[in-house]
Design a protein around this motif. Sequence first.
Motif, PDB file in Angstrom:
ATOM      1  N   LYS A  93       0.851  -1.069   0.082  1.00  0.00           N
ATOM      2  CA  LYS A  93       0.128  -0.083  -0.077  1.00  0.00           C
ATOM      3  C   LYS A  93       0.677   1.229  -0.053  1.00  0.00           C
ATOM      4  N   ARG A  94       1.988   1.552   0.597  1.00  0.00           N
ATOM      5  CA  ARG A  94       2.741   2.340   0.752  1.00  0.00           C
ATOM      6  C   ARG A  94       3.669   2.494  -0.366  1.00  0.00           C
ATOM      7  N   LEU A  95       4.101   1.385  -0.932  1.00  0.00           N
ATOM      8  CA  LEU A  95       5.086   1.565  -2.143  1.00  0.00           C
ATOM      9  C   LEU A  95       4.322   1.599  -3.538  1.00  0.00           C
ATOM     10  N   GLU A  96       3.357   1.088  -3.550  1.00  0.00           N
ATOM     11  CA  GLU A  96       2.536   1.270  -4.793  1.00  0.00           C
ATOM     12  C   GLU A  96       2.571   2.527  -5.486  1.00  0.00           C
ATOM     13  N   PRO A  97       2.107   3.725  -4.851  1.00  0.00           N
ATOM     14  CA  PRO A  97       2.225   4.610  -5.381  1.00  0.00           C
ATOM     15  C   PRO A  97       3.400   5.375  -6.030  1.00  0.00           C
ATOM     16  N   LEU A  98       4.553   4.394  -5.518  1.00  0.00           N
ATOM     17  CA  LEU A  98       6.015   4.928  -6.074  1.00  0.00           C
ATOM     18  C   LEU A  98       6.179   3.948  -7.126  1.00  0.00           C
ATOM     19  N   GLY A  99       5.398   3.139  -7.647  1.00  0.00           N
ATOM     20  CA  GLY A  99       5.622   2.423  -8.949  1.00  0.00           C
ATOM     21  C   GLY A  99       6.398   0.852  -8.563  1.00  0.00           C
ATOM     22  N   ILE A 100       6.490   0.460  -7.256  1.00  0.00           N
ATOM     23  CA  ILE A 100       7.055  -0.872  -6.950  1.00  0.00           C
ATOM     24  C   ILE A 100       6.468  -1.559  -5.953  1.00  0.00           C
TER      25      ILE A 100
ATOM     26  N   GLU B 219      12.615  -4.686 -15.049  1.00  0.00           N
ATOM     27  CA  GLU B 219      13.200  -4.200 -16.391  1.00  0.00           C
ATOM     28  C   GLU B 219      12.252  -3.342 -17.202  1.00  0.00           C
ATOM     29  N   LYS B 220      11.028  -3.546 -17.534  1.00  0.00           N
ATOM     30  CA  LYS B 220      10.151  -2.847 -17.909  1.00  0.00           C
ATOM     31  C   LYS B 220       9.946  -1.268 -17.346  1.00  0.00           C
ATOM     32  N   LYS B 221      10.159  -1.074 -16.022  1.00  0.00           N
ATOM     33  CA  LYS B 221      10.034  -0.160 -15.283  1.00  0.00           C
ATOM     34  C   LYS B 221      11.387   0.834 -15.260  1.00  0.00           C
ATOM     35  N   GLY B 222      12.535  -0.050 -15.944  1.00  0.00           N
ATOM     36  CA  GLY B 222      13.753   0.596 -16.066  1.00  0.00           C
ATOM     37  C   GLY B 222      14.583   0.663 -14.905  1.00  0.00           C
ATOM     38  N   LEU B 223      14.086  -0.254 -13.938  1.00  0.00           N
ATOM     39  CA  LEU B 223      15.116  -0.083 -12.565  1.00  0.00           C
ATOM     40  C   LEU B 223      15.894  -1.409 -12.539  1.00  0.00           C
TER      41      LEU B 223
END
Length: 146
Positions: A24-31, A72-76
């Motif tokens: 819940k806390r990380l999802e808004p940051l995309g992970i 990889e798709k997220k460029g991380l």
Amino acid sequence: MENSEVLLHQLFQTVRIISKGLNKRLEPLGIYSSEWSIITTLKEKGSMTQGELASYLNIEPPAVSKSLVKLEKKGLIMRMAGTDKREKKVTLSQEAVDQCLIWREIVGHHRSAILNDLSEEKQKELTMLLKNIFQNAQEYDKNITI
């Protein structure tokens, strides 16, 4: 219910609610928490193969593969040729390195909140108990033949 069943059920439920809360806390940051565990491992240990990651994290290789594709798709992450041409080393991208401080802060707040009423001594005691259970599970798994 037998005490051991209650204990292991509680352990599974606790891990699930911790992961759910962290997501819940990380999802808004995309992970997600599963991706965070890979990111922190690569940050701490450096480049690793997919197999090494799966082994280190005790996660099934297909689940690691799925998370790596997303990262990889997220460029991380990036995959680079290793010493063995059949396996590629996974490494963090600069974007992931740059974001790590923000993610680490959020994870730290989450950990503090869920452990806030456990003293340092209790946390160490719980860690030792969990390590003992983990070692017993590893030993038991070694002795199982399929």
